[in-house]
Design a protein around this motif. Structure first.
Motif, PDB file in Angstrom:
ATOM      1  N   THR A   1      46.407  45.407  45.113  1.00 21.57           N
ATOM      2  CA  THR A   1      44.887  46.544  44.915  1.00 21.57           C
ATOM      3  C   THR A   1      43.896  46.079  46.178  1.00 21.57           C
ATOM      4  N   LYS A   2      43.179  46.730  45.953  1.00 18.89           N
ATOM      5  CA  LYS A   2      41.939  46.844  47.413  1.00 18.89           C
ATOM      6  C   LYS A   2      41.018  45.234  47.333  1.00 18.89           C
ATOM      7  N   TYR A   3      40.083  45.812  45.623  1.00 20.42           N
ATOM      8  CA  TYR A   3      39.195  45.267  45.339  1.00 20.42           C
ATOM      9  C   TYR A   3      39.973  43.970  44.230  1.00 20.42           C
ATOM     10  N   PRO A   4      39.256  43.046  43.954  1.00 22.98           N
ATOM     11  CA  PRO A   4      39.650  41.581  43.228  1.00 22.98           C
ATOM     12  C   PRO A   4      39.061  42.473  42.079  1.00 22.98           C
ATOM     13  N   LYS A   5      39.358  41.961  41.270  1.00 22.38           N
ATOM     14  CA  LYS A   5      38.698  42.135  39.094  1.00 22.38           C
ATOM     15  C   LYS A   5      37.835  40.713  39.602  1.00 22.38           C
ATOM     16  N   LEU A   6      36.504  41.350  38.475  1.00 26.59           N
ATOM     17  CA  LEU A   6      35.462  40.215  38.201  1.00 26.59           C
ATOM     18  C   LEU A   6      36.012  39.774  36.401  1.00 26.59           C
ATOM     19  N   ILE A   7      35.663  38.608  36.450  1.00 27.59           N
ATOM     20  CA  ILE A   7      35.827  38.113  35.192  1.00 27.59           C
ATOM     21  C   ILE A   7      35.106  36.918  34.542  1.00 27.59           C
ATOM     22  N   LEU A   8      33.943  36.917  33.740  1.00 29.53           N
ATOM     23  CA  LEU A   8      32.663  36.157  33.496  1.00 29.53           C
ATOM     24  C   LEU A   8      33.361  36.145  32.346  1.00 29.53           C
TER      25      LEU A   8
ATOM     26  N   ASP B   1      23.236  37.806  41.923  1.00 22.24           N
ATOM     27  CA  ASP B   1      22.432  38.191  41.108  1.00 22.24           C
ATOM     28  C   ASP B   1      23.452  39.415  39.766  1.00 22.24           C
ATOM     29  N   GLY B   2      24.174  39.733  40.268  1.00 19.94           N
ATOM     30  CA  GLY B   2      25.755  40.542  39.466  1.00 19.94           C
ATOM     31  C   GLY B   2      25.828  39.714  38.469  1.00 19.94           C
ATOM     32  N   LEU B   3      26.499  38.334  38.347  1.00 20.45           N
ATOM     33  CA  LEU B   3      26.530  37.910  37.107  1.00 20.45           C
ATOM     34  C   LEU B   3      25.494  37.784  36.588  1.00 20.45           C
ATOM     35  N   LYS B   4      24.308  37.788  36.938  1.00 19.49           N
ATOM     36  CA  LYS B   4      23.225  37.467  36.008  1.00 19.49           C
ATOM     37  C   LYS B   4      23.134  38.603  34.824  1.00 19.49           C
ATOM     38  N   LYS B   5      23.054  39.973  35.402  1.00 18.72           N
ATOM     39  CA  LYS B   5      23.306  41.359  35.434  1.00 18.72           C
ATOM     40  C   LYS B   5      24.051  41.620  33.970  1.00 18.72           C
TER      41      LYS B   5
ATOM     42  N   ILE C   1      34.912  42.939  35.057  1.00 17.06           N
ATOM     43  CA  ILE C   1      34.395  44.327  35.569  1.00 17.06           C
ATOM     44  C   ILE C   1      35.684  45.091  36.180  1.00 17.06           C
ATOM     45  N   GLN C   2      36.652  45.969  36.212  1.00 13.47           N
ATOM     46  CA  GLN C   2      37.322  46.253  37.342  1.00 13.47           C
ATOM     47  C   GLN C   2      36.016  46.845  37.758  1.00 13.47           C
ATOM     48  N   PRO C   3      37.067  46.819  39.771  1.00 13.14           N
ATOM     49  CA  PRO C   3      36.070  47.434  40.887  1.00 13.14           C
ATOM     50  C   PRO C   3      36.404  49.131  41.017  1.00 13.14           C
ATOM     51  N   THR C   4      34.504  49.432  40.891  1.00 13.94           N
ATOM     52  CA  THR C   4      35.182  50.551  41.822  1.00 13.94           C
ATOM     53  C   THR C   4      33.619  50.603  42.239  1.00 13.94           C
ATOM     54  N   GLU C   5      32.942  51.983  43.301  1.00 13.23           N
ATOM     55  CA  GLU C   5      31.364  51.909  43.819  1.00 13.23           C
ATOM     56  C   GLU C   5      30.842  51.286  43.101  1.00 13.23           C
ATOM     57  N   HIS C   6      30.432  51.844  41.144  1.00 20.27           N
ATOM     58  CA  HIS C   6      29.546  51.376  41.008  1.00 20.27           C
ATOM     59  C   HIS C   6      29.368  49.810  41.078  1.00 20.27           C
ATOM     60  N   THR C   7      30.494  49.137  40.565  1.00 17.00           N
ATOM     61  CA  THR C   7      30.394  48.168  39.661  1.00 17.00           C
ATOM     62  C   THR C   7      30.682  46.951  41.010  1.00 17.00           C
ATOM     63  N   LEU C   8      30.902  47.299  41.912  1.00 12.15           N
ATOM     64  CA  LEU C   8      30.695  46.331  43.552  1.00 12.15           C
ATOM     65  C   LEU C   8      29.696  46.561  44.054  1.00 12.15           C
ATOM     66  N   LYS C   9      29.276  47.706  43.939  1.00 14.85           N
ATOM     67  CA  LYS C   9      27.577  46.997  44.253  1.00 14.85           C
ATOM     68  C   LYS C   9      26.597  46.356  43.852  1.00 14.85           C
ATOM     69  N   ASN C  10      26.880  46.507  42.505  1.00 13.66           N
ATOM     70  CA  ASN C  10      26.112  45.807  41.304  1.00 13.66           C
ATOM     71  C   ASN C  10      25.932  44.959  40.656  1.00 13.66           C
ATOM     72  N   TYR C  11      27.473  44.656  40.347  1.00 12.97           N
ATOM     73  CA  TYR C  11      27.755  43.431  39.191  1.00 12.97           C
ATOM     74  C   TYR C  11      28.841  42.220  40.347  1.00 12.97           C
TER      75      TYR C  11
ATOM     76  N   THR D   1      30.271  45.979  49.313  1.00 15.75           N
ATOM     77  CA  THR D   1      30.124  44.652  48.257  1.00 15.75           C
ATOM     78  C   THR D   1      27.756  44.714  48.887  1.00 15.75           C
ATOM     79  N   ASN D   2      27.551  45.364  50.152  1.00 12.57           N
ATOM     80  CA  ASN D   2      26.311  45.651  51.135  1.00 12.57           C
ATOM     81  C   ASN D   2      26.301  43.776  51.900  1.00 12.57           C
ATOM     82  N   ASN D   3      27.953  43.549  51.716  1.00 15.14           N
ATOM     83  CA  ASN D   3      27.657  41.623  52.817  1.00 15.14           C
ATOM     84  C   ASN D   3      27.273  40.866  51.714  1.00 15.14           C
ATOM     85  N   ASN D   4      27.740  40.464  50.512  1.00 16.03           N
ATOM     86  CA  ASN D   4      27.657  39.697  49.715  1.00 16.03           C
ATOM     87  C   ASN D   4      28.905  39.102  49.740  1.00 16.03           C
ATOM     88  N   PHE D   5      29.512  38.871  50.629  1.00 12.44           N
ATOM     89  CA  PHE D   5      31.100  38.116  50.549  1.00 12.44           C
ATOM     90  C   PHE D   5      30.907  36.740  50.724  1.00 12.44           C
TER      91      PHE D   5
END
Length: 208
Positions: free
Chosen positions: A111-118, A81-85, A67-77, A163-167
């Motif tokens: 990069t400003k934000y990390p990439k997420l790999i599952l 809960d995002g991992l479960k999605k 998952i590459q960081p975008t405004e949408h993915t940062l909030k949703n993944y 990420t709505n304070n998900n750190f």
């Protein structure tokens, strides 16, 4: 907090008298920081393998969803809960098969934000990886982080805003042991045990 017997050199406490959560004090932020951190995670993972009746030698199919960081993915993944999605989006690949998941969160350079790999590890005759025992599988799934100081103050602030304070959840991703994907009788993916404990620790009011 109630103090318990130490585990591999780490002090343990019970979060509260009524809580089932055991807190490991001064645990690592990354599994390679201390050998005992890696050992505890490996012990948890080997127990998961045993509990889910993985037979060895085992053929494993390994794939990733990045998952590459975008405004949408940062909030949703970028959350538990995002991992479960992400897992639910791979449901057709994993239903009826023993599948393990493990997240990786890392910053590419500049990069400003990390990439997420599952990571997905599935017991399958189509797998091109062969493991003779549980120890070799656990060692293969170990994720080594080149930079264990990647979460700077500025990056934490940026991630919380995006990420709505998900750190507090994201900070735990590097030390999450792999989880086995489980389904209920209706074919729905069940919550992941370690994810659920972290959510309960940081957001007990959301857990009912």
């Amino acid at each position: 907090m109630e103090k318990l017997q130490p585990l591999l050199g780490f002090e343990l406490t019970r979060e509260s008298e009524t809580s089932g959560i055991i807190v490991i004090n001064d645990f690592c932020n990354y599994p390679q920081q201390k050998l005992n951190c890696k050992r505890i995670i490996a012990r948890i993972e080997r127990l998961a393998i045993y509990d889910n009746n993985v037979e060895f030698p085992a053929q494993i199919k390994h794939w990733t969803e990045t998952i590459q960081p975008t405004e949408h993915t940062l909030k949703n993944y970028y959350s538990l809960d995002g991992l479960k999605k992400i897992v639910e989006e791979n449901k057709e690949k994993i239903f009826g098969k023993i599948t393990l998941i493990k997240p990786e969160l890392t910053y590419p350079k500049k990069t400003k934000y990390p990439k997420l790999i599952l990571h997905f590890y599935q017991v399958s005759e189509e797998g091109n990886l062969l493991f003779e025992d549980d120890e070799s599988l656990v060692e293969y799934t170990f994720i080594y982080y080149d930079n264990i100081k990647q979460f700077t103050k500025k990056r934490i602030e940026d991630l919380n805003l995006a990420t709505n304070n998900n750190f507090p959840e994201l900070e735990n991703f590097p030390i999450l042991p792999f989880e086995v994907v489980k389904f209920d009788k209706d074919g729905n993916i069940l919550d992941f045990e370690h994810h659920k404990r972290i959510k309960q620790h940081f957001n007990p009011e959301k857990m009912g």
